[in-house]
Design an enzyme around this catalytic site. Structure first.
Site, PDB file in Angstrom:
ATOM      1  N   GLU A 161      25.056  52.798  21.800  1.00 44.27           N
ATOM      2  CA  GLU A 161      26.107  52.386  22.530  1.00 44.27           C
ATOM      3  C   GLU A 161      26.609  53.977  23.017  1.00 44.27           C
ATOM      4  O   GLU A 161      27.840  54.393  24.042  1.00 44.27           O
ATOM      5  CB  GLU A 161      27.416  51.723  22.040  1.00 44.27           C
ATOM      6  N   GLU A 267      22.542  42.250  17.295  1.00 45.97           N
ATOM      7  CA  GLU A 267      23.563  41.593  17.149  1.00 45.97           C
ATOM      8  C   GLU A 267      23.272  40.527  18.084  1.00 45.97           C
ATOM      9  O   GLU A 267      24.955  39.907  18.689  1.00 45.97           O
ATOM     10  CB  GLU A 267      24.160  42.599  18.061  1.00 45.97           C
TER      11      GLU A 267
HETATM   12  O1  G3I Z   1      39.731  46.624   8.082  1.00 46.35           O
HETATM   13  C1  G3I Z   1      40.174  45.884   8.955  1.00 46.35           C
HETATM   14  C2  G3I Z   1      41.865  45.920   7.848  1.00 46.35           C
HETATM   15  O2  G3I Z   1      42.014  46.020   6.963  1.00 46.35           O
HETATM   16  C3  G3I Z   1      43.092  44.907   8.680  1.00 46.35           C
HETATM   17  O3  G3I Z   1      43.266  43.965   7.871  1.00 46.35           O
HETATM   18  C4  G3I Z   1      42.503  44.268   9.689  1.00 46.35           C
HETATM   19  C5  G3I Z   1      43.326  43.825  11.082  1.00 46.35           C
HETATM   20  O4  G3I Z   1      43.431  43.896  12.190  1.00 46.35           O
HETATM   21  O5  G3I Z   1      41.635  44.640  10.654  1.00 46.35           O
HETATM   22  C6  G3I Z   1      40.411  45.106  10.459  1.00 46.35           C
HETATM   23  O6  G3I Z   1      39.216  46.140  10.890  1.00 46.35           O
HETATM   24  C7  G3I Z   1      38.612  45.295  11.157  1.00 46.35           C
HETATM   25  C8  G3I Z   1      37.081  45.358  11.711  1.00 46.35           C
HETATM   26  O7  G3I Z   1      36.747  45.073  12.077  1.00 46.35           O
HETATM   27  C9  G3I Z   1      36.784  45.330  10.505  1.00 46.35           C
HETATM   28  O8  G3I Z   1      37.091  43.355   9.983  1.00 46.35           O
HETATM   29  C10 G3I Z   1      39.006  45.889  12.881  1.00 46.35           C
HETATM   30  O9  G3I Z   1      40.417  45.473  13.650  1.00 46.35           O
HETATM   31  C11 G3I Z   1      38.080  45.072  14.137  1.00 46.35           C
HETATM   32  O10 G3I Z   1      38.126  46.086  14.974  1.00 46.35           O
HETATM   33  C12 G3I Z   1      36.622  45.059  13.546  1.00 46.35           C
HETATM   34  O11 G3I Z   1      35.467  44.647  14.289  1.00 46.35           O
HETATM   35  C13 G3I Z   1      34.697  44.614  14.623  1.00 46.35           C
HETATM   36  C14 G3I Z   1      34.475  45.356  16.229  1.00 46.35           C
HETATM   37  O12 G3I Z   1      32.402  46.055  16.255  1.00 46.35           O
HETATM   38  C15 G3I Z   1      34.692  46.920  16.218  1.00 46.35           C
HETATM   39  O13 G3I Z   1      34.495  47.433  17.110  1.00 46.35           O
HETATM   40  C16 G3I Z   1      33.723  43.499  13.970  1.00 46.35           C
HETATM   41  O14 G3I Z   1      34.286  43.001  13.454  1.00 46.35           O
HETATM   42  C17 G3I Z   1      32.452  44.037  14.772  1.00 46.35           C
HETATM   43  O15 G3I Z   1      32.053  42.498  14.764  1.00 46.35           O
HETATM   44  C18 G3I Z   1      31.439  44.754  16.119  1.00 46.35           C
HETATM   45  O16 G3I Z   1      31.119  45.105  16.082  1.00 46.35           O
HETATM   46  C19 G3I Z   1      30.369  45.435  17.341  1.00 46.35           C
HETATM   47  C20 G3I Z   1      29.196  46.504  16.592  1.00 46.35           C
HETATM   48  O17 G3I Z   1      28.989  46.868  15.701  1.00 46.35           O
HETATM   49  C21 G3I Z   1      28.029  47.285  18.422  1.00 46.35           C
HETATM   50  N1  G3I Z   1      28.353  46.786  19.300  1.00 46.35           N
HETATM   51  C22 G3I Z   1      29.263  45.689  19.690  1.00 46.35           C
HETATM   52  C23 G3I Z   1      29.603  44.696  17.967  1.00 46.35           C
HETATM   53  C24 G3I Z   1      30.504  43.597  18.554  1.00 46.35           C
HETATM   54  O18 G3I Z   1      31.894  44.386  19.612  1.00 46.35           O
END
Ligand code: G3I
Length: 381
Positions: A161, A267
């Site tokens: 990205e 994805e």
């Molecule tokens: O690990 C922390 C945890 O310790 C905490 O308790 C919890 C509560 O907020 O958050 C956890 O982190 C989260 C992480 O996922 C792991 O689950 C983040 O808040 C959350 O923002 C993060 O979301 C991920 C997102 O990327 C972040 O940008 C999604 O799971 C994941 O599916 C998403 O994937 C991205 C690709 O990498 C790139 N393209 C877009 C795609 C969708 O956004």
């Protein structure tokens, strides 16, 4: 009395046996992995803790032949503190994949999200680091991660990205600020240095779309002109259930295929829920509230619409031998980021398996399409 009772149980037993016999003659539906055969990699993104549940682990190994870490291979998970690598969770996914003959895709080495600040920004002054210091951090991370997974990860999303949606070209990111316009070129050069055998990909969302495709083609040309070998392009494929962009998707696939690159849908999910914005994964496009119409499950007419959308998309993919992989962004509806985006706390149904890991009509549509498609093209992954 006893005699009649025994007779009855014999009759019942034979009845159930004959049903079982009948049922067993019906060949079990092929799994996604079987239907894909060696035509393409069919993968899923997951978190390592999903493998703790034996039923779920068995399901994942049966249905998919490729795995991507949804979050646990990102920079803030592998090197939260400078010089201190933490591979435990990601190793669990790679070990599982090895054990079940699955291919691992590395996601991602350079991204503006989920990256520790110290990598490109001076944590005291909050100013961009010097070009040299930022390049050293980027190189150190890429070498540290790729050396650890050498020979076990087929290919890496080296940069994710980097192209802007509203910006004329590159997205304004900490790496761009610190290193400059050539940060993508440098990242690929470091990756090639670190593991000359690994495949290297540029990954992004909406780069099939008319508004963003020219910028991606420009970046790929600049990489080529700089003598950087890119093996493939990842079209993330965060699409909506309405198929208004079907033609644009095919034109996008064709544009990257014509460059002689592998094209991967990296994805994939198809969102049936209403959104104000279009598809894609612009994380700033959150919506405070939104309808949540399918809390109790997807009505059959929407199931059929979702199945038709998946069928059409896979039929398009199979027309292009350059499409070597499709990865679903989650194993099942209960493990999809779209339950929290763009509106938090909704009940979404964007994937091929429901929350009980049961096949949805969309899965059947994909399997049928793969079965017909693979027999026709005969292309290899
Ligand atoms: O690990 C922390 C945890 O310790 C905490 O308790 C919890 C509560 O907020 O958050 C956890 O982190 C989260 C992480 O996922 C792991 O689950 C983040 O808040 C959350 O923002 C993060 O979301 C991920 C997102 O990327 C972040 O940008 C999604 O799971 C994941 O599916 C998403 O994937 C991205 C690709 O990498 C790139 N393209 C877009 C795609 C969708 O956004």
């Amino acid at each position: 009395m006893k005699r009649t009772h025994r007779l009855l149980s014999i009759v019942l037993a034979s009845l159930s046996w004959s049903c079982a016999a009948l049922a067993s003659d019906k060949p079990a539906a092929p799994t996604l992995r079987q239907a894909a055969g060696d035509r393409m990699l069919i993968g899923a993104a997951l978190m390592s803790n999903q493998l703790d549940d034996p039923r779920r682990a068995k399901f994942i190994a049966e249905q998919f032949n490729s795995l991507t870490a949804e979050n646990e291979m990102k920079p803030d998970q592998l090197q939260r503190e400078r010089g201190k690598f933490t591979f435990e969770n990601a190793d669990k996914i790679v070990d599982f994949a090895d054990k079940h003959g699955m291919t691992v895709i590395g996601h991602t080495l350079v991204w503006h999200n989920q990256s520790p600040a110290w990598m490109y920004t001076d944590e005291k002054t909050k100013q961009p680091l010097s070009r040299e210091a930022a390049l050293e951090n980027m190189r150190g991370h890429i070498h540290g991660v790729m050396n650890h997974y050498k020979g076990r990860v087929k290919g890496w999303d080296v940069v994710n990205e980097a192209i802007g949606d509203s910006e004329p070209y590159l997205r304004d990111t900490p790496a761009l600020k610190a290193i400059g316009d050539d940060f993508v070129i440098k990242a690929f050069q470091f990756a090639r240095e670190a593991d000359p055998e690994a495949e290297l990909y540029y990954n992004d969302y909406n780069i099939e779309a008319n508004y963003k495709r020219p910028k991606a083609l420009r970046l790929l040309k600049e990489l080529k002109d700089a003598g950087v070998k890119v093996d493939g392009v990842g079209i993330q494929g965060h699409w909506l259930i309405d198929n208004s962009n079907a033609k644009e998707i095919e034109e996008g696939i064709k544009a990257y295929a014509d460059l002689g690159l592998k094209v991967m849908i990296t994805e994939m999910d198809v969102d049936p829920l209403p959104r104000r914005q279009g598809g894609g994964a612009d994380l700033s496009a959150t919506e405070r509230e939104g309808l949540d119409p399918y809390k109790n499950g997807l009505p059959d007419d929407v199931q059929q619409k979702l199945a038709a959308r998946y069928r059409d998309l896979f039929a398009t993919f199979l027309k292009y031998p350059q499409i070597t992989r499709v990865t679903l962004w989650g194993t099942d509806d209960g493990h999809s980021w779209l339950n929290g985006f763009p509106v938090r706390g909704r009940t979404n149904h964007p994937l091929l398996f429901d929350r009980d890991l049961k096949p949805k009509p969309a899965l059947e549509a994909v399997i049928q399409t793969l079965q017909t498609g693979t027999s026709q093209t005969g292309a290899k992954r």
